[in-house]
Design a protein around this motif. Sequence first.
Motif, short mmCIF file in Angstrom:
data_model
loop_
_atom_site.label_atom_id
_atom_site.label_comp_id
_atom_site.label_asym_id
_atom_site.label_seq_id
_atom_site.Cartn_x
_atom_site.Cartn_y
_atom_site.Cartn_z
N UNK A 1 0.90 -1.16 -0.06
CA UNK A 1 0.13 0.00 -0.10
C UNK A 1 0.81 1.34 -0.03
N UNK A 2 0.43 2.14 -0.66
CA UNK A 2 0.94 3.60 -0.44
C UNK A 2 0.00 4.59 0.09
N UNK A 3 0.33 5.29 1.00
CA UNK A 3 -0.53 6.28 1.70
C UNK A 3 0.29 7.75 1.69
N UNK A 4 -0.48 8.71 2.10
CA UNK A 4 0.02 9.87 2.07
C UNK A 4 -0.91 10.85 3.01
N UNK A 5 -0.43 11.96 3.34
CA UNK A 5 -1.27 12.88 4.15
C UNK A 5 -0.66 13.53 5.36
N UNK B 1 4.61 -0.74 3.94
CA UNK B 1 3.73 0.18 3.41
C UNK B 1 4.34 1.59 3.52
N UNK B 2 3.97 2.28 2.28
CA UNK B 2 4.80 3.41 2.20
C UNK B 2 3.84 4.66 2.56
N UNK B 3 4.24 5.27 3.86
CA UNK B 3 3.30 6.71 4.12
C UNK B 3 4.34 7.91 4.02
N UNK B 4 3.89 8.84 3.13
CA UNK B 4 4.58 10.16 3.05
C UNK B 4 3.97 11.44 3.79
N UNK B 5 4.55 11.83 4.72
CA UNK B 5 3.84 12.91 5.28
C UNK B 5 3.90 14.43 4.62
N UNK C 1 1.31 16.44 4.40
CA UNK C 1 -0.02 17.31 4.68
C UNK C 1 -1.47 16.49 4.62
N UNK C 2 -2.27 16.89 5.48
CA UNK C 2 -3.49 16.59 5.19
C UNK C 2 -4.33 16.61 3.92
N UNK C 3 -3.97 18.10 3.45
CA UNK C 3 -4.55 18.49 2.05
C UNK C 3 -4.06 17.82 0.95
N UNK C 4 -2.66 17.36 1.14
CA UNK C 4 -2.07 16.63 -0.02
C UNK C 4 -2.70 15.34 -0.05
N UNK C 5 -2.75 14.74 1.20
CA UNK C 5 -3.26 13.39 1.40
C UNK C 5 -4.68 13.19 0.76
N UNK C 6 -5.61 14.08 0.89
CA UNK C 6 -7.05 14.28 0.27
C UNK C 6 -6.96 14.17 -1.09
N UNK C 7 -5.99 15.28 -1.54
CA UNK C 7 -5.94 15.29 -2.73
C UNK C 7 -5.35 14.25 -3.66
#
Lengths: 291, 330, 334
Positions: B24-28, B51-55, B57-63
């Motif tokens: 999985x890839x996640x961000x936000x 799992x890859x999670x890049x921080x 910002x929440x706006x970036x994650x939603x986008x």
Amino acid sequence: MISGFRFKFRLFVRKVMNVIGLSICSLAGVLATAALCLVVGYIVKNGYQAVNWKLITQGPTPIGTEGGGLRNAIVGTLVLLAVASCIGVPLGVLAGIYQAEKAGKFAKTVRFLADVLNSVPSIVIGLFVYAVVVIPIARMHEGNGFSALAGGIALSIIMIPIIMTATEEILKMVPRRLYEGSLALGATRFTTMFRVIVPAAKAGLITGIMLAVARVAGETAPLLFTAFGNVTFSVRLDKPIDSLPLSIFYNATSPYDYLKSQAMAGSLILMMIIAVFRLSARLTTRKSKMA
Amino acid sequence: MKTFKTAALIGIAASSVLGQAQALTGAGSTFINPIMQTWIARYRQATGVSINYQSIGSGGGISALINKTVDFAGSDAPMNPAEMQQAGRPVLHIPAVVGTVAVAYNVPGLGQGLNLTGPVLADIYLGNIQYWDAPQIANLNRGMRLPHARIFVAHRSDGSGTTFIFTDYLSKISSEWSSRVGTGKAVHWPVGLGGKGNEGVAGLIKTHPNSIGYVELAYATQNQMTYCKMANAKGRFIAPSAESGSLAAAGVPMPADMRVSITNTSNPNGYPISGFTWLIVYQNPARGAEIKRFLNWVIAEGQSFTAQLQYAPVPENVRAKLKAMINSIR
Amino acid sequence: MGIDRSQHSQPRAPLSRQSPLRSKNSKLLAVDSWYGFLLLCASAVVLLIILAIILEIYLQSRQSMHTFGAKFLTTKEWDPVDEVFGARVFILGTIYTSLWALLLAIPLSLGTALLLADIAPALIRKPVGFLIELFAAIPSVVYGMWGILVLVPWLLQHVETPISESQRWGRFFLFDAAPNGNDFLAASVLLSIMVIPIITGIARDVIRAVPQEMREAAYALGCTKWEVIRKVVVPCAKTGIVGAVMLGLGRALGETMAVTMVIGNSPDFSLPLFSPGYTMPSVIANEFTEAPSPLYRSALMEIALILLVVAILVNGAARLMVSLTSRRFRRVIA
């Protein structure tokens, strides 16, 4: 008498002006070099203190936990450079050969546009690749898109015009009689180019390519929206990948001291990678000159 | 030319051999990043799945979720109706932790425990209060020696759920704030310096004497920063902590879609600038099985790591509902 | 070879101008036509990439153009909550930091260039020249890191705070703001350090292109070294030097990471150097990945379009100037 004195006085003034002018230039030189040495000195000193074996062989720890290293970033940068070279080198060299072989409106237009491409700010190239590579892939395969491939494409777009210009210049330095002689012997243009001209210009070509690779190795802005970064180790082209420039950016702006020192170590490693490419370019040129 | 062919071959070979299971890839949210990275490490130990999670910002994650470049987003702000419409498909908000936003400051000579109220904080961020020894601050902190120094205001430069929680609180407490600035992941800041991510804001506070800023509590404690006690709705000065955060979340009626604001809590011991961080996923994602497995792990085993990083776990009574919600993922 | 972007090859006849003797072997001819096609394709790709970049950025920014029109360039409002966007703050911020950077960099780099081309003994020229080339190759994120870890705290403590506290200078319009550290001053100083190697390298090459005969003629008339430089070398190389400076400007305008790290990222513009600001590349870097609404993204794309157009114009003019100078003197020599 008076005019003689005046003349001497004028001469004296001119000499003084000479000394002042030259000193100002020298002062500027010293200042500029000193400022730049300050930057490099700081990074070399602090980076050297922060570099160790663990740092090179370990991945990052969960944020806030001391330790961890830059393995993912170092490997990621090398993978990105390999991908960028695989795309950028053939295209750049071939387009450069075209410039060297052909004249005419089309060639001139391409040359002009390559110059334009060369002046596009790298962040705009990142946006472009995001729009035409990342988003379409994500539309087709949900949860994908940010990838080593996209990052490599962004870097290759920066490389292409540099390699193209370098190739063209170097091929044009090969004496025309070689080209004409080969054609007179009945060789085709293809054979002539790849058996005669390119071998003659090999050192120069490699130099151009190395310099282009060195140039893109430190690019950060185009990777923000393409390679994206990865907290786990990955060399897959279809997955996001970490890179030294991105990790320096995030680590340097973070509040954690251990991450700041990793940023300095990362800077030193990145500069060394660039130096290796530039030095090998220099050595290739020197060797060919001696031959 | 040969070198490049070899390089290409090695590259391809290496990617197929070394490429491990990366599900999985996640961000936000950077707010959740400290615990998310811990989860990722532990989850890999437990299941072998990375799992890859890049921080970013929440706006970036939603986008990124809307653009389908990631499998899940972390956000401290729920998606708004416009964003849900753009997503095009039903999304689920899974509360993963409760966090508190610490109002951190770096004033030389000033120790832990400055008291602030919501209106004073709003005035600082509006630029109405410019000096540390302003009477509004001094009246709340008798006995503390406040310097006559300008306040450096630090805020986020990226779209942030931390900003959302912070501005949501200020909007509830100050009418001038709600009319001039409003609530959002990114707002038009009247004053101050912008830093990228919770990391960036914490970095700004550390490098700038006489600064104030808002960061997730873990960033403040891990970096030995000093932070304020905030007056809550009942007038008590409360320090941010896992407990005061969970008190703010306790007893809040959870709507069916879990999108709820818990700022300015009425709990007498609750911290007023607290919020849920949600993991947001599509109800019918591409990698449903992997997402289900990870989310189920997060709301069960994952909750045990909250305390060490000063987050509060999701309230017990909500977790049963969450389980049903996660299992509705196809 | 030093600065890759600047150098133009002199126009020489292309290799295959004279029609080559054609081999009669049709197989070989087929290879040749495939080969020609391949070259053409590679060139076409270069052409397509740049056209696609311009087209794509333009298309993506149309929504913003449609919504805000020409007002986009002049309004200062940048409000993601109410979705009102104007680029003035970023345009001014970019120009302002770049101009200050040039102001700081020009004297230093021209002095260094003259030193390297005319004044210093060969013993110094080579190593310093090598160093300057090396500095031009340092990635901007490394400069940025040095900026936040060293430059910003130093400027804040030793420059900004003393000036703003002094009775005499504190009220001067350029200093009349609370010192921030992360501000226009830090960004300008950092940018100037970054463009010095670029301007120096190109200016040195241009100055070297001034024919030796012209210098010797001036010496023969009894000029001092400084007079030769001031009255012969600099006027001759003027266009090229301006071109070198403009290439530096081009770099400064498009610079992203280093500036983002030190400018303070505050969407506001005011003249005092101690106030935080924002530039076009920085706002794209900070806000693009997270802009959730199409209009927000489109506004950022329009900023990218403005940046793109400005960068192309500045760099184009610069290259023209540099090549004019070097070409002019090749004719003199010939």
